[in-house]
Motif scaffolding. Sequence first.
Motif, PDB file in Angstrom:
ATOM      1  N   GLY A   1       0.741  -1.206   0.115  1.00 40.80           N
ATOM      2  CA  GLY A   1      -0.048  -0.192   0.100  1.00 40.80           C
ATOM      3  C   GLY A   1       0.815   1.297   0.098  1.00 40.80           C
ATOM      4  O   GLY A   1       0.553   2.259  -0.614  1.00 40.80           O
ATOM      5  N   ILE A   2       1.868   1.306   0.632  1.00 35.53           N
ATOM      6  CA  ILE A   2       2.837   2.362   0.630  1.00 35.53           C
ATOM      7  C   ILE A   2       3.441   2.572  -0.685  1.00 35.53           C
ATOM      8  O   ILE A   2       3.471   3.702  -1.093  1.00 35.53           O
ATOM      9  N   ALA A   3       3.686   1.552  -1.286  1.00 29.53           N
ATOM     10  CA  ALA A   3       4.381   1.540  -2.491  1.00 29.53           C
ATOM     11  C   ALA A   3       3.318   2.375  -3.647  1.00 29.53           C
ATOM     12  O   ALA A   3       3.679   3.093  -4.501  1.00 29.53           O
ATOM     13  N   ARG A   4       1.968   1.958  -3.384  1.00 32.33           N
ATOM     14  CA  ARG A   4       1.114   2.161  -4.273  1.00 32.33           C
ATOM     15  C   ARG A   4       0.823   3.833  -3.993  1.00 32.33           C
ATOM     16  O   ARG A   4       0.694   4.576  -5.172  1.00 32.33           O
ATOM     17  N   TYR A   5       0.736   4.312  -2.864  1.00 33.23           N
ATOM     18  CA  TYR A   5       0.704   5.746  -2.638  1.00 33.23           C
ATOM     19  C   TYR A   5       2.055   6.577  -3.173  1.00 33.23           C
ATOM     20  O   TYR A   5       1.625   7.585  -3.647  1.00 33.23           O
ATOM     21  N   ALA A   6       3.254   5.985  -2.931  1.00 36.35           N
ATOM     22  CA  ALA A   6       4.519   6.423  -3.337  1.00 36.35           C
ATOM     23  C   ALA A   6       4.269   6.716  -4.995  1.00 36.35           C
ATOM     24  O   ALA A   6       4.754   7.610  -5.578  1.00 36.35           O
ATOM     25  N   ALA A   7       3.838   5.535  -5.718  1.00 36.55           N
ATOM     26  CA  ALA A   7       3.861   5.423  -7.026  1.00 36.55           C
ATOM     27  C   ALA A   7       2.758   6.745  -7.545  1.00 36.55           C
ATOM     28  O   ALA A   7       2.985   7.470  -8.620  1.00 36.55           O
ATOM     29  N   TYR A   8       1.584   6.846  -6.936  1.00 34.99           N
ATOM     30  CA  TYR A   8       0.820   7.956  -7.452  1.00 34.99           C
ATOM     31  C   TYR A   8       1.359   9.128  -7.074  1.00 34.99           C
ATOM     32  O   TYR A   8       1.194  10.359  -7.950  1.00 34.99           O
ATOM     33  N   ALA A   9       1.859   9.530  -5.723  1.00 37.63           N
ATOM     34  CA  ALA A   9       2.654  10.836  -5.662  1.00 37.63           C
ATOM     35  C   ALA A   9       3.680  10.924  -6.684  1.00 37.63           C
ATOM     36  O   ALA A   9       3.820  12.263  -6.977  1.00 37.63           O
ATOM     37  N   GLY A  10       4.610  10.111  -6.902  1.00 38.82           N
ATOM     38  CA  GLY A  10       5.703  10.183  -7.867  1.00 38.82           C
ATOM     39  C   GLY A  10       5.155  10.637  -9.178  1.00 38.82           C
ATOM     40  O   GLY A  10       5.831  11.530  -9.845  1.00 38.82           O
ATOM     41  N   PHE A  11       4.225   9.988  -9.688  1.00 38.29           N
ATOM     42  CA  PHE A  11       3.827  10.213 -10.882  1.00 38.29           C
ATOM     43  C   PHE A  11       3.108  11.713 -11.013  1.00 38.29           C
ATOM     44  O   PHE A  11       3.425  12.576 -12.046  1.00 38.29           O
ATOM     45  N   THR A  12       2.257  12.060 -10.218  1.00 40.18           N
ATOM     46  CA  THR A  12       1.980  13.392 -10.222  1.00 40.18           C
ATOM     47  C   THR A  12       2.904  14.497 -10.163  1.00 40.18           C
ATOM     48  O   THR A  12       2.787  15.296 -10.790  1.00 40.18           O
ATOM     49  N   VAL A  13       3.873  14.474  -9.317  1.00 37.80           N
ATOM     50  CA  VAL A  13       4.793  15.502  -9.104  1.00 37.80           C
ATOM     51  C   VAL A  13       5.784  15.109 -10.425  1.00 37.80           C
ATOM     52  O   VAL A  13       6.101  16.286 -11.184  1.00 37.80           O
ATOM     53  N   LEU A  14       6.104  14.104 -11.100  1.00 41.07           N
ATOM     54  CA  LEU A  14       6.793  13.972 -12.191  1.00 41.07           C
ATOM     55  C   LEU A  14       6.013  14.614 -13.466  1.00 41.07           C
ATOM     56  O   LEU A  14       6.812  15.621 -14.283  1.00 41.07           O
ATOM     57  N   VAL A  15       4.822  14.561 -13.682  1.00 47.83           N
ATOM     58  CA  VAL A  15       4.225  14.997 -14.797  1.00 47.83           C
ATOM     59  C   VAL A  15       4.066  16.359 -14.539  1.00 47.83           C
ATOM     60  O   VAL A  15       4.019  17.268 -15.394  1.00 47.83           O
ATOM     61  N   GLY A  16       3.277  16.648 -13.382  1.00 48.21           N
ATOM     62  CA  GLY A  16       3.037  18.177 -13.098  1.00 48.21           C
ATOM     63  C   GLY A  16       4.219  19.221 -13.036  1.00 48.21           C
ATOM     64  O   GLY A  16       4.364  20.241 -13.872  1.00 48.21           O
ATOM     65  N   GLY A  17       5.291  18.573 -12.360  1.00 43.73           N
ATOM     66  CA  GLY A  17       6.590  19.499 -12.637  1.00 43.73           C
ATOM     67  C   GLY A  17       7.192  19.754 -13.958  1.00 43.73           C
ATOM     68  O   GLY A  17       7.349  20.834 -14.449  1.00 43.73           O
ATOM     69  N   ALA A  18       7.183  18.755 -14.948  1.00 40.12           N
ATOM     70  CA  ALA A  18       7.397  18.667 -16.271  1.00 40.12           C
ATOM     71  C   ALA A  18       6.745  19.782 -16.978  1.00 40.12           C
ATOM     72  O   ALA A  18       7.004  20.648 -17.810  1.00 40.12           O
ATOM     73  N   ALA A  19       5.279  19.469 -16.845  1.00 35.82           N
ATOM     74  CA  ALA A  19       4.337  20.220 -17.557  1.00 35.82           C
ATOM     75  C   ALA A  19       4.335  21.812 -17.190  1.00 35.82           C
ATOM     76  O   ALA A  19       4.322  22.691 -17.733  1.00 35.82           O
ATOM     77  N   PHE A  20       4.824  22.063 -15.762  1.00 32.27           N
ATOM     78  CA  PHE A  20       4.843  23.422 -15.240  1.00 32.27           C
ATOM     79  C   PHE A  20       6.010  24.319 -16.038  1.00 32.27           C
ATOM     80  O   PHE A  20       5.900  25.490 -16.469  1.00 32.27           O
ATOM     81  N   ILE A  21       7.238  23.222 -15.995  1.00 29.59           N
ATOM     82  CA  ILE A  21       8.235  23.907 -16.812  1.00 29.59           C
ATOM     83  C   ILE A  21       7.960  24.095 -18.480  1.00 29.59           C
ATOM     84  O   ILE A  21       8.305  25.294 -18.774  1.00 29.59           O
ATOM     85  N   LEU A  22       7.460  23.305 -18.954  1.00 29.19           N
ATOM     86  CA  LEU A  22       7.193  23.561 -20.421  1.00 29.19           C
ATOM     87  C   LEU A  22       6.122  24.470 -20.756  1.00 29.19           C
ATOM     88  O   LEU A  22       6.088  25.227 -22.004  1.00 29.19           O
ATOM     89  N   LEU A  23       5.102  24.337 -19.947  1.00 23.42           N
ATOM     90  CA  LEU A  23       3.838  25.255 -20.261  1.00 23.42           C
ATOM     91  C   LEU A  23       3.852  26.646 -19.843  1.00 23.42           C
ATOM     92  O   LEU A  23       3.217  27.254 -20.156  1.00 23.42           O
ATOM     93  N   CYS A  24       4.548  26.732 -18.518  1.00 20.71           N
ATOM     94  CA  CYS A  24       4.350  27.836 -17.573  1.00 20.71           C
ATOM     95  C   CYS A  24       5.517  28.617 -17.532  1.00 20.71           C
ATOM     96  O   CYS A  24       5.526  29.827 -17.711  1.00 20.71           O
ATOM     97  N   TRP A  25       6.842  27.811 -17.359  1.00 19.81           N
ATOM     98  CA  TRP A  25       8.004  28.748 -16.829  1.00 19.81           C
ATOM     99  C   TRP A  25       9.192  28.010 -17.678  1.00 19.81           C
ATOM    100  O   TRP A  25       9.794  27.137 -16.762  1.00 19.81           O
ATOM    101  N   ARG A  26       9.518  28.286 -18.816  1.00 21.23           N
ATOM    102  CA  ARG A  26      10.675  27.495 -19.289  1.00 21.23           C
ATOM    103  C   ARG A  26      11.863  27.688 -18.769  1.00 21.23           C
ATOM    104  O   ARG A  26      12.720  26.895 -18.904  1.00 21.23           O
TER     105      ARG A  26
END
Length: 666
Positions: free
Chosen positions: A165-190
């Motif tokens: 269960g901890i691994a599942r939570y960590a996977a969701y959190a990692g995916f969220t920050v990975l995708v959101g962080g990259a999107a923030f850089i490319l779409l908002c603040w290059r």
Amino acid sequence: MTATAPAPSAARVRATALLPRLALVLAALLATLFTAASPAAAHAALTASDPTDGAVVATAPAQVTLSFSEQVAMGDDSIRVLDPQGRRVDTGELRDMCSGNTVRYGTALHTGLPDGTYTVAWQAVSADSHPISGAFTFSIGAPSATDVTLPTAQAGGGPVGIAYGIARYAAYAGFTVLVGGAAFILLCWRRGAAERPLQKLVVRAWVTLTAATLVMLMLRTPYTGSGRFGDAFDLDGLRAVLETKTGASLVSRLLLLGAAALFLAVLFGVYARRFQETEADGGAEEAKETGDLTFGLVIGGAVVSGGIAATWALAEHASTGIQPGIAMPADVLHLMAVATWLGGLAALLVALYKVPGIERAAVRRFSTVAFVSVAVLAVTGVYQAWRQVGSWSALTGTDYGRLLLVKVALVAVLLGIAFLSRRWTARLAEAGDVSRETEAGVTATADVSRETEVEVTAAGGVSRETSAVTVAEDPDPRRAAQLARQRAARENAREKRVRDADPGRTGLRRSVLAETAVAVVLLVVTTVLTSTEPGRTVEKEAGNTAGSTAVPARAVKITLPFDTGGPNGKGSVRLELDPGRVGANTLHLWAESGDGKPLDLPEIKVSFTLAAKDIGPLPVAPDRAAPGHWTASGVQLPLAGEWRIDVTVRTSDIDQTTVQKNVKIG
């Protein structure tokens, strides 16, 4: 004279003291949710068995069958039948008896089983990857003592279940920050591609997601089976996992994470350098090349992140139930929108706290991206809610529905805080002007400080230049470390003054911090939803048991008084139809006289009629098992509906009567 590091401001002290408390609160919340989330809340449930739990059959059945609410995965060892001494009496061969919407599996039993109480232990994996298990008993002839103890631990529980269960939570959190962080850089603040704090955030998210996926793959065997950590290194078990839908999804995710690593290498390497060169030179050709690279990274990142999101959609909620062809793309869009919004929020928070020069335009661009993400979330969320809940009563009457209401409330709170953040953004001064003015003031202050320090150190016979050389060559390491700390403290103080020069920036940081805290709770609730039985399934199971004399896992039990009119012609017949469902059933009849003693009748007959479908009467001739007791096995009822049961009782050569009662067969 030795210079001392500048004292931290009161605001910084308060913020520093607040962060550990916030972390403690979030940790406590996570621990509570881990404890409260039951691994048994899977999306498949046992709806019937033959024999049923606690049943007493006259003769040994040829097989044991189990029926489920949705498709499950089972192996040859998934159903085990044990005699009173704990020895296996099944053949170990799984029988797939599924037909249409009926999900049924069974195992054959050895012939010649003696009377006694037998234990059935079963284990399966539901179509959405969650393990389920259970056990029950039945008796042949009469109940007896048994040395078998029914297992109390559920599949997917214990320490292995907690780790998974901890691994599942960590996977969701990692995916969220990975995708959101990259999107923030490319779409908002290059320009953020070259900022070290954002690079660390995104790379650590990639590492977290990769490590969590590996842990889930290794723990899959003990999670769905033995519950022992040692089985994580069982190569045969790992091979079996790789052949399942969940195993294939986890391996696909690891391959896509390899592509994501190349994406991050280009984003933080070639792209960051080219953007810096474009800003420095300002040439049209360089700007076009940078724009083309940005477009390519956006498309490539969307494909990779969409593929990673699909590994969840293919293995969990969306792949089961109604409309999977629509549900899986909707689930991918939902996960992408969540990651873009909440992960981008985390990136914005890091930028506001760690990078002094973020522009107001970048914050406004993120507001636009967040608005689009919320719109996608609303559309896909409404569809998913309808698909998983199905009715208003399930929204308030099931765990899934109540969790969904909590999630909606958290989204509403998040939107309210986001509105405040937009107001702070409107007050935010242009960072370029503020940064230039503040940096000029800070530089002038730093120059004065350096001049003063040179004068002070010269009075002591040591020049400022000598101090600089001392940092590198002073044989006293304590002195060198002290000077390094002083220089770092001055640099941190300078950066903080630049960050805090705009009053609106401080308010924005606080509101974004509040958004992030609520977003963490929202992400946890969303993860818990993926392991909770949908309201539609719960109500479907409840509907099978409501308003009927018979339910899929409970026998029909009725008592029919009779009077044949002759000597000793009064009494009653107790009838039990087990399990009282469509298909094969076992019939038991007990005849009793008026004083409650067994009544050994010369003849007793039973028939079943479904008038609504013009079926019947279907005659059944039960066999005498004991004085006053008759049984019949394999009583087939082809359709569900309101069946009339006719029982014909004969007490002498000329005295007989027929009594009847309607029962509902599910």
